[in-house]
Design an enzyme around this catalytic site. Structure first.
Site, mmCIF file in Angstrom:
data_model
loop_
_atom_site.group_PDB
_atom_site.id
_atom_site.type_symbol
_atom_site.label_atom_id
_atom_site.label_comp_id
_atom_site.label_asym_id
_atom_site.label_seq_id
_atom_site.Cartn_x
_atom_site.Cartn_y
_atom_site.Cartn_z
ATOM 1 C CG HIS A 102 -2.187 0.591 0.723
ATOM 2 N ND1 HIS A 102 -3.528 0.461 1.677
ATOM 3 C CD2 HIS A 102 -2.562 1.159 -0.284
ATOM 4 C CE1 HIS A 102 -4.657 0.887 1.053
ATOM 5 N NE2 HIS A 102 -3.999 1.478 -0.014
ATOM 6 C CG ASP A 129 -6.007 -0.521 4.482
ATOM 7 O OD1 ASP A 129 -5.862 -1.423 5.214
ATOM 8 O OD2 ASP A 129 -4.935 0.159 4.146
ATOM 9 C CG HIS A 131 -3.974 -2.041 8.493
ATOM 10 N ND1 HIS A 131 -3.973 -3.160 7.542
ATOM 11 C CD2 HIS A 131 -3.625 -3.093 9.779
ATOM 12 C CE1 HIS A 131 -3.975 -4.328 8.093
ATOM 13 N NE2 HIS A 131 -3.587 -4.236 9.474
ATOM 14 C CG ASP A 133 -2.162 1.960 5.627
ATOM 15 O OD1 ASP A 133 -1.596 1.091 6.854
ATOM 16 O OD2 ASP A 133 -2.599 1.473 4.611
ATOM 17 C CG HIS A 146 2.682 -1.847 4.539
ATOM 18 N ND1 HIS A 146 2.039 -2.996 4.153
ATOM 19 C CD2 HIS A 146 3.150 -2.021 5.745
ATOM 20 C CE1 HIS A 146 2.260 -3.656 5.188
ATOM 21 N NE2 HIS A 146 2.725 -2.957 6.308
ATOM 22 C CG ASP A 234 -4.805 -3.129 2.179
ATOM 23 O OD1 ASP A 234 -4.910 -4.481 1.977
ATOM 24 O OD2 ASP A 234 -3.884 -2.849 2.683
ATOM 25 C CG ASP A 236 -5.771 -5.328 4.748
ATOM 26 O OD1 ASP A 236 -6.430 -4.339 4.584
ATOM 27 O OD2 ASP A 236 -4.435 -5.101 5.342
ATOM 28 C CD GLU A 279 -0.238 -4.500 1.111
ATOM 29 O OE1 GLU A 279 0.260 -5.508 1.224
ATOM 30 O OE2 GLU A 279 0.465 -3.542 1.680
#
Length: 307
Positions: A102, A129, A131, A133, A146, A234, A236, A279
């Site tokens: 990412h 995402d 996360h 980030d 990332h 992303d 995830d 990702e």
């Protein structure tokens, strides 16, 4: 099924320097193998493949600062990515950027923002995402870049990414929307408060409000007062039950149908300027099914409907 067709340019960024689990550099290939171009063309879009941003492999480089591994090399790749993106936009195409990890987003968003800055316009961001980030080298517990692109785009550093193309910040906090967040470092919470992002929708918010309400609020925030928005997804953000091939899986993510609904709402809204998919790690995947789901979601974002 009536779809507003687009000219689309695919840009691969096989970057794996932003994190420590190898294999994500093969993500662009996995997405191409899963039939991304053919499936977008089947929707009526005109698609060209702009190839990959040229990158060197981690084994040939020194990881550098322990607080921001490979930062110099990631910044160079971000500058090159921004050039690819700006070229695509100048040709009238919608860029679809395939990562890589990412940290790729620092270059993608810089390119889109710079293109519209020349027109005296700003852009928004919808960040899908697990996360946030939004770490910096000073706050990151891992030194993995990332986990820093949102901070960089909001002007918080690290400087080689924040100051990319000679100006900062690339985004305003009120136009930055984080969706699906469920794993935030304690240091990131302070960064979020400090920079003033208010449009953060965790998985609890999605549970309580429903995905439709969250996405309607996200598109409104990202599009109000802007030329439109970049979407950075992303994989995830989707629950690992459906998307196992990611480097940092977190249970409790978007379901298969929630993920498709989010994409369908983006397609209906029509404010998307560019799209990014990152990702996907084929080494950690099961028979390429994460890449196949990513392609399906991209098709939904570009107009594919059930009926």
């Amino acid at each position: 099924m009536c779809i507003a067709t687009r000219q689309i340019e695919i840009i691969g960024v096989p970057l794996d320097l932003g994190q420590q689990r190898r294999g994500v550099d093969m993500g662009p290939s996995a997405l191409r193998v899963a039939g991304l171009i053919a499936k977008l063309e089947a929707l009526g879009h005109t698609v060209t493949d702009g190839g990959n941003v040229p990158l060197t492999v981690a084994e040939t480089m020194h990881r550098g600062d322990d607080h921001a591994h490979f930062l110099k090399e990631i910044a160079l790749s971000a500058e090159q990515t921004s050039e690819f993106v700006q070229r695509a936009l100048a040709h009238g195409a919608t860029p679809i950027v395939l990562g890589g990890d990412h940290s790729v987003a620092a270059g993608t968003v810089a390119g889109v923002a710079n293109f519209f800055r020349a027109k005296d316009e700003s852009i928004g961001l919808i960040w899908l995402d697990a996360h946030s980030d939004i770490n910096t080298p000073e706050t990151s517990p891992s030194g993995n870049v990332h986990g820093m692109p949102v901070a960089a785009l909001l002007g918080m550093g690290p400087a080689p990414l924040s100051d990319l193309l000679g100006w900062s910040p690339k985004l305003r906090p009120e136009h930055t929307v984080l969706v699906g967040i469920r794993d935030i470092d304690e240091t990131e919470k302070e960064n979020i408060r400090r920079v003033g992002i208010s449009n953060i929708y965790t998985m609890r918010d999605i549970d309580e409000l429903g995905l439709r309400v969250v996405m309607e609020r996200a598109t409104l925030a990202a599009s109000t007062g802007t030329a439109g928005y970049h979407v950075s997804m992303d994989m995830d953000w989707v629950d690992p039950e459906d998307a196992p091939g990611v480097g940092t899986p977190v249970r409790g993510g978007a379901t298969y149908r929630e993920a498709h609904l989010a994409m369908e709402i983006l397609a209906d809204h029509g404010g998307m300027l560019s799209f990014e998919l990152v990702e996907v790690n084929p080494i950690l995947d099961e028979r390429n099914r994460t890449a196949e789901l990513a392609v399906q979601l991209t098709c939904s974002a570009f107009g594919k409907k059930i009926l």
